[in-house]
Design an enzyme around this catalytic site. Structure first.
Site, PDB file in Angstrom:
ATOM      1  N   CYS A   1       5.013  -4.888  -6.047  1.00 56.81           N
ATOM      2  CA  CYS A   1       6.192  -4.162  -5.564  1.00 56.81           C
ATOM      3  C   CYS A   1       5.829  -3.264  -4.389  1.00 56.81           C
ATOM      4  CB  CYS A   1       6.820  -3.350  -6.684  1.00 56.81           C
ATOM      5  SG  CYS A   1       7.474  -4.369  -8.013  1.00 56.81           S
ATOM      6  N   THR A   2       4.683  -2.609  -4.477  1.00 58.00           N
ATOM      7  CA  THR A   2       4.236  -1.764  -3.374  1.00 58.00           C
ATOM      8  C   THR A   2       3.995  -2.607  -2.135  1.00 58.00           C
ATOM      9  OG1 THR A   2       3.282  -0.166  -4.908  1.00 58.00           O
ATOM     10  CG2 THR A   2       2.470  -0.115  -2.630  1.00 58.00           C
TER      11      THR A   2
END
Length: 157
Positions: free
Chosen positions: A45-46
Site C-alpha cells: 500500500c505504501t
C-alpha cells in the site's frame, strides 16, 4: 451490485485526513483516480500510494485528482499521508460503506477473521463522474499497472 465501466461512480461522503467530510461530487468537472488500498503503513500500500504521489504532476496536467481510500481511521490516514508526503486526498471509509458501493470489500484481511478492508482497486472517472476504467486486484499483494492507469486518464477529454 458491482459497478462497471460506463456507469456513474456512486457518490459518497467520507472523512479526509483533517476529519473534514469530502464527497465525490465535489470533484465533478475533473477526472478522478480513485485508488482503494487495504491498509495504511503496509508495504504494498505504501509503494502504491507513493507511486501515485510521484505521478501527481502527470495527473494534474490531465486535470485529474487522485483520491486514496482505505478503511483506516482518519487519524491513521493523516499519519500515513504525512509520513509519505502524499499530497493528494486520502479518505477514511471506516464504516466500510464505500467499499460496499464499489463492490471491493476484502474480508478477513491478513488472516483476521471478520476484519473487512478494501480490496486494492483503481477506478478512473471522467469529468461527468462516469467510470471509464476499472481494475480490481486478484490478490491484495498485486499493484495496478500504473502506465495503464495514466493512459486511461490521458484518453479522457
Amino acid at each position: 451490485m458491482p459497478v462497471d465501466v460506463g456507469q456513474a461512480g456512486p457518490d459518497f461522503s467520507l472523512y479526509d485526513t483533517d476529519r473534514q467530510q469530502r464527497t465525490l461530487s465535489e470533484f465533478k468537472g475533473q477526472n478522478v483516480v480513485i485508488a482503494f488500498f487495504p491498509g495504511a503503513f503496509t508495504g504494498v500500500c505504501t509503494t502504491e500510494m507513493c507511486t501515485l504521489r510521484d505521478s501527481l504532476s502527470q495527473f494534474n496536467s490531465m486535470n485529474a485528482q487522485v483520491i486514496g481510500i482505505s478503511v483506516d481511521g482518519a487519524m491513521a490516514q493523516k499519519a500515513f499521508s504525512d509520513q509519505n508526503n502524499l499530497g493528494f486526498t486520502v479518505l477514511s471509509d471506516f464504516q466500510r460503506q464505500v467499499v460496499g458501493l464499489y463492490d471491493v470489500p476484502l474480508p478477513n484481511f491478513a488472516g483476521m477473521e471478520g476484519y473487512v478492508a478494501a480490496q486494492r482497486a483503481v477506478f478512473v472517472l471522467d469529468k461527468d463522474g462516469v467510470i471509464r476504467y476499472k481494475w480490481v486486484a486478484e490478490s491484495p499483494g498485486n499493484e495496478p499497472n500504473y502506465d495503464e492507469v495514466r493512459q486511461a486518464v490521458g484518453q479522457l477529454s
